[in-house]
Design a protein around this motif. Sequence first.
Motif, PDB file in Angstrom:
ATOM      1  N   GLY A   1     -14.143   0.403   9.758  1.00  0.00           N
ATOM      2  CA  GLY A   1     -13.134   0.118  10.761  1.00  0.00           C
ATOM      3  C   GLY A   1     -11.790  -0.242  10.139  1.00  0.00           C
ATOM      4  N   MET A   2     -10.712   0.062  10.865  1.00  0.00           N
ATOM      5  CA  MET A   2      -9.374  -0.227  10.354  1.00  0.00           C
ATOM      6  C   MET A   2      -9.135  -1.722  10.203  1.00  0.00           C
ATOM      7  N   ASP A   3      -9.862  -2.542  10.946  1.00  0.00           N
ATOM      8  CA  ASP A   3      -9.703  -3.995  10.796  1.00  0.00           C
ATOM      9  C   ASP A   3     -10.048  -4.415   9.369  1.00  0.00           C
ATOM     10  N   LEU A   4     -11.153  -3.873   8.846  1.00  0.00           N
ATOM     11  CA  LEU A   4     -11.573  -4.213   7.482  1.00  0.00           C
ATOM     12  C   LEU A   4     -10.593  -3.654   6.463  1.00  0.00           C
ATOM     13  N   ILE A   5     -10.202  -2.410   6.648  1.00  0.00           N
ATOM     14  CA  ILE A   5      -9.276  -1.782   5.700  1.00  0.00           C
ATOM     15  C   ILE A   5      -7.939  -2.507   5.686  1.00  0.00           C
ATOM     16  N   ASN A   6      -7.447  -2.853   6.876  1.00  0.00           N
ATOM     17  CA  ASN A   6      -6.172  -3.578   6.957  1.00  0.00           C
ATOM     18  C   ASN A   6      -6.282  -4.962   6.342  1.00  0.00           C
ATOM     19  N   ARG A   7      -7.468  -5.554   6.418  1.00  0.00           N
ATOM     20  CA  ARG A   7      -7.681  -6.855   5.793  1.00  0.00           C
ATOM     21  C   ARG A   7      -7.532  -6.752   4.272  1.00  0.00           C
ATOM     22  N   TYR A   8      -8.110  -5.692   3.706  1.00  0.00           N
ATOM     23  CA  TYR A   8      -7.975  -5.475   2.261  1.00  0.00           C
ATOM     24  C   TYR A   8      -6.514  -5.225   1.884  1.00  0.00           C
ATOM     25  N   ILE A   9      -5.827  -4.421   2.699  1.00  0.00           N
ATOM     26  CA  ILE A   9      -4.419  -4.121   2.423  1.00  0.00           C
ATOM     27  C   ILE A   9      -3.571  -5.388   2.492  1.00  0.00           C
TER      28      ILE A   9
ATOM     29  N   ASP B   1      -8.318  -9.531  -7.474  1.00  0.00           N
ATOM     30  CA  ASP B   1      -8.073  -8.450  -8.425  1.00  0.00           C
ATOM     31  C   ASP B   1      -7.531  -7.227  -7.693  1.00  0.00           C
ATOM     32  N   PRO B   2      -6.336  -6.749  -8.036  1.00  0.00           N
ATOM     33  CA  PRO B   2      -5.719  -5.657  -7.282  1.00  0.00           C
ATOM     34  C   PRO B   2      -6.476  -4.335  -7.392  1.00  0.00           C
ATOM     35  N   GLU B   3      -7.020  -4.029  -8.590  1.00  0.00           N
ATOM     36  CA  GLU B   3      -7.720  -2.756  -8.744  1.00  0.00           C
ATOM     37  C   GLU B   3      -8.975  -2.725  -7.873  1.00  0.00           C
ATOM     38  N   THR B   4      -9.662  -3.862  -7.770  1.00  0.00           N
ATOM     39  CA  THR B   4     -10.849  -3.927  -6.925  1.00  0.00           C
ATOM     40  C   THR B   4     -10.472  -3.691  -5.469  1.00  0.00           C
ATOM     41  N   LEU B   5      -9.402  -4.330  -5.024  1.00  0.00           N
ATOM     42  CA  LEU B   5      -8.965  -4.170  -3.632  1.00  0.00           C
ATOM     43  C   LEU B   5      -8.540  -2.731  -3.345  1.00  0.00           C
ATOM     44  N   ILE B   6      -7.827  -2.111  -4.280  1.00  0.00           N
ATOM     45  CA  ILE B   6      -7.403  -0.722  -4.093  1.00  0.00           C
ATOM     46  C   ILE B   6      -8.615   0.197  -3.993  1.00  0.00           C
ATOM     47  N   ASN B   7      -9.580  -0.020  -4.872  1.00  0.00           N
ATOM     48  CA  ASN B   7     -10.788   0.798  -4.834  1.00  0.00           C
ATOM     49  C   ASN B   7     -11.600   0.558  -3.563  1.00  0.00           C
ATOM     50  N   LEU B   8     -11.588  -0.677  -3.078  1.00  0.00           N
ATOM     51  CA  LEU B   8     -12.279  -0.977  -1.820  1.00  0.00           C
ATOM     52  C   LEU B   8     -11.607  -0.283  -0.633  1.00  0.00           C
ATOM     53  N   ILE B   9     -10.289  -0.228  -0.651  1.00  0.00           N
ATOM     54  CA  ILE B   9      -9.561   0.471   0.405  1.00  0.00           C
ATOM     55  C   ILE B   9      -9.959   1.951   0.423  1.00  0.00           C
ATOM     56  N   THR B  10      -9.951   2.543  -0.763  1.00  0.00           N
ATOM     57  CA  THR B  10     -10.326   3.966  -0.866  1.00  0.00           C
ATOM     58  C   THR B  10     -11.766   4.189  -0.436  1.00  0.00           C
ATOM     59  N   CYS B  11     -12.662   3.349  -0.945  1.00  0.00           N
ATOM     60  CA  CYS B  11     -14.081   3.478  -0.639  1.00  0.00           C
ATOM     61  C   CYS B  11     -14.337   3.297   0.861  1.00  0.00           C
ATOM     62  N   SER B  12     -13.689   2.319   1.457  1.00  0.00           N
ATOM     63  CA  SER B  12     -13.881   2.033   2.887  1.00  0.00           C
ATOM     64  C   SER B  12     -13.404   3.180   3.753  1.00  0.00           C
TER      65      SER B  12
END
Length: 325
Positions: free
Chosen positions: A286-294, A269-280
């Motif tokens: 760590g950028m590893d997790l954020i980049n994984r979501y991206i 779900d794209p909205e969930t991933l976008i919100n996870l990026i913002t929340c993270s």
Amino acid sequence: FFFVVTFLMADDLYDIRNAIILGNFPQVISDGSSIKSNPYRKQEENDAMLAERDAIVFRAHIGMGQYDIVIDDLANATTPQLKAIRFLAQFMKADAQDNESQKANVVSSAKDLLKTAEESLTPAMYLHVVIVVASILIQNMEYEPALKLLRGVQTTAASTQSPALLEVHGLVVDILLRIHRPDQAEKEHKQMATVDDDATISQLCAAWICLAKGGDAVEEAIQIFDELKEKFGSTVLLLNGLAIAQMAKGNFDTAEKLLLDAMSKRGSDPETLINLITCSQHLKKGMDLINRYITQLKSSSPNHPWVRSYLAMESKFDKTAKSQA
């Protein structure tokens, strides 16, 4: 565009109608298959109810990204209502493939359909076509034409006492929030509340308006989302709504838990991933997790507006970096 759902027989379609409004598409498809003709109803009433059942189920397939199922099953559709749904599936598929020419063709065909549908359908049935075509226009970011179309049928919807009036109001609220006019959305919701304040779509619109207003209204949004979750169960839509509200209050740990719950239900779900990026980012993950979501977002929704904006900024940054090297 997932507020849009038409219905005629409230008792028979209540569960799947609420399920699609809340984004619980698997439930719609599962429960829809068990809805049969009611022996206590007239034949024409059963025909209308079953037609609406099929329309709701097809919309659920679109919501799950199963565009080809809808396109193939409705290849020989003859009614304007089903033709409109097929156009919606074709548009969403073309959008996912970044096929601008196909999108333009579908939008043109959908607009043409409106003309013939208005001439051949009763005012109440015409509303169903308007709602789907307006959804296509909204997805194409043609907000002014969509708003004009919906405003043009509101009087008709009220005079026919069609349940579709709630969907018309819901789409108007959606557009007004997209163009950053929560004040006007609130006025629209007041009209909506006079039709049915307790309807699920009315409650959802109230919650999104509260989020847009911010401040103390966020707490009211949380209450509404919680009540809907308790009544209908957790859905990706409700969990994201709650997460956004918690982030607005600065509760990023709570928001992350809600979003991870949403991810377990629909990982792409794209909205969930976008919100996870913002929340993270706020949680300084760590950028590893954020980049994984991206990366996951870019892979699953390559043509999402957020992804397009991100890639454009990324390209601009790279060019600037090269010019400074």
